[in-house]
Write a protein that holds these residues in place. Structure first.
Motif, PDB file in Angstrom:
ATOM      1  N   PHE A   1       1.313  13.083  -1.863  1.00  0.00           N
ATOM      2  CA  PHE A   1       1.843  14.008  -2.864  1.00  0.00           C
ATOM      3  C   PHE A   1       0.732  14.794  -3.542  1.00  0.00           C
ATOM      4  O   PHE A   1       0.909  15.978  -3.859  1.00  0.00           O
ATOM      5  CB  PHE A   1       2.706  13.278  -3.894  1.00  0.00           C
ATOM      6  CG  PHE A   1       4.076  12.950  -3.382  1.00  0.00           C
ATOM      7  CD1 PHE A   1       4.978  13.952  -3.069  1.00  0.00           C
ATOM      8  CD2 PHE A   1       4.465  11.635  -3.189  1.00  0.00           C
ATOM      9  CE1 PHE A   1       6.243  13.665  -2.585  1.00  0.00           C
ATOM     10  CE2 PHE A   1       5.732  11.333  -2.703  1.00  0.00           C
ATOM     11  CZ  PHE A   1       6.612  12.346  -2.406  1.00  0.00           C
ATOM     12  N   ALA A   2      -0.427  14.194  -3.760  1.00  0.00           N
ATOM     13  CA  ALA A   2      -1.559  14.915  -4.352  1.00  0.00           C
ATOM     14  C   ALA A   2      -1.987  16.064  -3.429  1.00  0.00           C
ATOM     15  O   ALA A   2      -2.252  17.181  -3.895  1.00  0.00           O
ATOM     16  CB  ALA A   2      -2.726  13.976  -4.619  1.00  0.00           C
ATOM     17  N   GLY A   3      -2.033  15.812  -2.136  1.00  0.00           N
ATOM     18  CA  GLY A   3      -2.369  16.869  -1.182  1.00  0.00           C
ATOM     19  C   GLY A   3      -1.327  17.962  -1.156  1.00  0.00           C
ATOM     20  O   GLY A   3      -1.656  19.154  -1.097  1.00  0.00           O
ATOM     21  N   GLY A   4      -0.070  17.575  -1.220  1.00  0.00           N
ATOM     22  CA  GLY A   4       1.010  18.562  -1.248  1.00  0.00           C
ATOM     23  C   GLY A   4       0.952  19.408  -2.507  1.00  0.00           C
ATOM     24  O   GLY A   4       1.156  20.633  -2.461  1.00  0.00           O
ATOM     25  N   GLU A   5       0.657  18.775  -3.627  1.00  0.00           N
ATOM     26  CA  GLU A   5       0.574  19.523  -4.878  1.00  0.00           C
ATOM     27  C   GLU A   5      -0.609  20.500  -4.857  1.00  0.00           C
ATOM     28  O   GLU A   5      -0.488  21.639  -5.314  1.00  0.00           O
ATOM     29  CB  GLU A   5       0.470  18.572  -6.066  1.00  0.00           C
ATOM     30  CG  GLU A   5       0.585  19.276  -7.386  1.00  0.00           C
ATOM     31  CD  GLU A   5       0.985  18.379  -8.514  1.00  0.00           C
ATOM     32  OE1 GLU A   5       2.056  18.625  -9.103  1.00  0.00           O
ATOM     33  OE2 GLU A   5       0.237  17.421  -8.808  1.00  0.00           O
ATOM     34  N   ASP A   6      -1.733  20.077  -4.300  1.00  0.00           N
ATOM     35  CA  ASP A   6      -2.885  20.978  -4.172  1.00  0.00           C
ATOM     36  C   ASP A   6      -2.508  22.215  -3.353  1.00  0.00           C
ATOM     37  O   ASP A   6      -2.855  23.337  -3.714  1.00  0.00           O
ATOM     38  CB  ASP A   6      -4.065  20.269  -3.503  1.00  0.00           C
ATOM     39  CG  ASP A   6      -4.716  19.234  -4.401  1.00  0.00           C
ATOM     40  OD1 ASP A   6      -4.465  19.249  -5.629  1.00  0.00           O
ATOM     41  OD2 ASP A   6      -5.475  18.397  -3.870  1.00  0.00           O
ATOM     42  N   GLN A   7      -1.812  22.016  -2.245  1.00  0.00           N
ATOM     43  CA  GLN A   7      -1.404  23.147  -1.400  1.00  0.00           C
ATOM     44  C   GLN A   7      -0.392  24.036  -2.115  1.00  0.00           C
ATOM     45  O   GLN A   7      -0.456  25.273  -2.015  1.00  0.00           O
ATOM     46  CB  GLN A   7      -0.848  22.649  -0.072  1.00  0.00           C
ATOM     47  CG  GLN A   7      -1.928  22.107   0.831  1.00  0.00           C
ATOM     48  CD  GLN A   7      -1.391  21.772   2.217  1.00  0.00           C
ATOM     49  OE1 GLN A   7      -0.327  22.208   2.613  1.00  0.00           O
ATOM     50  NE2 GLN A   7      -2.165  20.997   2.953  1.00  0.00           N
TER      51      GLN A   7
ATOM     52  N   LYS B   1       0.798  -1.235   0.000  1.00  0.00           N
ATOM     53  CA  LYS B   1       0.000   0.000   0.000  1.00  0.00           C
ATOM     54  C   LYS B   1       0.830   1.284   0.000  1.00  0.00           C
ATOM     55  O   LYS B   1       0.274   2.385  -0.010  1.00  0.00           O
ATOM     56  CB  LYS B   1      -0.942   0.025   1.218  1.00  0.00           C
ATOM     57  CG  LYS B   1      -1.990  -1.065   1.181  1.00  0.00           C
ATOM     58  CD  LYS B   1      -2.881  -0.877  -0.029  1.00  0.00           C
ATOM     59  CE  LYS B   1      -3.930  -1.976  -0.124  1.00  0.00           C
ATOM     60  NZ  LYS B   1      -4.539  -2.026  -1.447  1.00  0.00           N
ATOM     61  N   MET B   2       2.139   1.156  -0.007  1.00  0.00           N
ATOM     62  CA  MET B   2       2.993   2.333   0.092  1.00  0.00           C
ATOM     63  C   MET B   2       2.767   3.315  -1.066  1.00  0.00           C
ATOM     64  O   MET B   2       2.655   4.524  -0.851  1.00  0.00           O
ATOM     65  CB  MET B   2       4.461   1.915   0.171  1.00  0.00           C
ATOM     66  CG  MET B   2       5.364   3.025   0.585  1.00  0.00           C
ATOM     67  SD  MET B   2       4.918   3.544   2.265  1.00  0.00           S
ATOM     68  CE  MET B   2       6.078   4.826   2.503  1.00  0.00           C
ATOM     69  N   ARG B   3       2.677   2.807  -2.289  1.00  0.00           N
ATOM     70  CA  ARG B   3       2.461   3.689  -3.450  1.00  0.00           C
ATOM     71  C   ARG B   3       1.143   4.443  -3.304  1.00  0.00           C
ATOM     72  O   ARG B   3       1.075   5.647  -3.542  1.00  0.00           O
ATOM     73  CB  ARG B   3       2.486   2.915  -4.762  1.00  0.00           C
ATOM     74  CG  ARG B   3       2.161   3.821  -5.956  1.00  0.00           C
ATOM     75  CD  ARG B   3       2.361   3.172  -7.295  1.00  0.00           C
ATOM     76  NE  ARG B   3       3.741   2.951  -7.621  1.00  0.00           N
ATOM     77  CZ  ARG B   3       4.581   3.892  -8.074  1.00  0.00           C
ATOM     78  NH1 ARG B   3       4.178   5.128  -8.201  1.00  0.00           N
ATOM     79  NH2 ARG B   3       5.822   3.600  -8.377  1.00  0.00           N
ATOM     80  N   ASP B   4       0.065   3.753  -2.916  1.00  0.00           N
ATOM     81  CA  ASP B   4      -1.242   4.412  -2.760  1.00  0.00           C
ATOM     82  C   ASP B   4      -1.195   5.502  -1.694  1.00  0.00           C
ATOM     83  O   ASP B   4      -1.760   6.585  -1.869  1.00  0.00           O
ATOM     84  CB  ASP B   4      -2.322   3.384  -2.411  1.00  0.00           C
ATOM     85  CG  ASP B   4      -2.566   2.382  -3.532  1.00  0.00           C
ATOM     86  OD1 ASP B   4      -2.289   2.719  -4.704  1.00  0.00           O
ATOM     87  OD2 ASP B   4      -3.031   1.267  -3.234  1.00  0.00           O
ATOM     88  N   VAL B   5      -0.531   5.207  -0.591  1.00  0.00           N
ATOM     89  CA  VAL B   5      -0.410   6.189   0.494  1.00  0.00           C
ATOM     90  C   VAL B   5       0.367   7.408   0.012  1.00  0.00           C
ATOM     91  O   VAL B   5      -0.045   8.553   0.218  1.00  0.00           O
ATOM     92  CB  VAL B   5       0.262   5.547   1.737  1.00  0.00           C
ATOM     93  CG1 VAL B   5       0.692   6.607   2.735  1.00  0.00           C
ATOM     94  CG2 VAL B   5      -0.668   4.537   2.374  1.00  0.00           C
TER      95      VAL B   5
END
Length: 144
Positions: free
Chosen positions: A112-118, A103-107
């Motif tokens: 990273f998606a949250g970081g990119e949004d910010q 599950k590491m890739r999914d986590v």
């Protein structure tokens, strides 16, 4: 993050600060300290967005055609660098029986998606004209 984001910002600032003349890709590339073909690739995308225009033929080149107050770093990030915050490789394997590995890739994708949004929201608050102001402040400080 890829360097086209910075090259694009550099090109816009260079064109604005040299608005008295048309600049060709060689002149811009000398300022950016890169190859003219790389600058032309970036300027092509900036032209498609309406940020720069071109004059063909002898004495031709590039002109700024947008107001720096109307362009944010977020606009440039989405155009040149969206998705580059996430690394190309992630530890683990989805086929692994290990609870962490599988599950590491999914986590990390979610993180990273949250970081990119910010990061995009932060960049949306910074106009290219503000970056020009920062350049002028640093030049003034160096001169004193």
């Amino acid at each position: 993050m890829n360097s086209e984001f910075t090259v694009a910002l550099h090109c816009l600032l260079f064109l604005q600060m040299n608005a008295h003349c048309i600049a060709n890709s060689e002149k811009i590339a000398a300022s950016v300290a890169t190859h003219p073909a790389r600058v032309r690739k970036v300027l092509s995308l900036l032209r498609k967005q309406g940020y720069v225009s071109t004059k063909e033929g002898v004495g031709g080149g590039y002109l700024l055609s947008a107001d720096l107050n109307a362009i944010s770093l977020g606009d440039l990030y989405r155009l040149f660098a969206r998705g580059t915050l996430q690394p190309g490789w992630c530890s683990g394997s989805q086929e692994s029986p290990c609870q962490v590995s599988s599950k590491m890739r999914d986590v990390m994708d979610r993180i990273f998606a949250g970081g990119e949004d910010q990061l995009e929201r932060y960049f949306d608050e910074i106009k290219v004209s503000r970056v020009k102001g920062l350049l002028q402040e640093l030049r003034a400080e160096a001169g004193s």
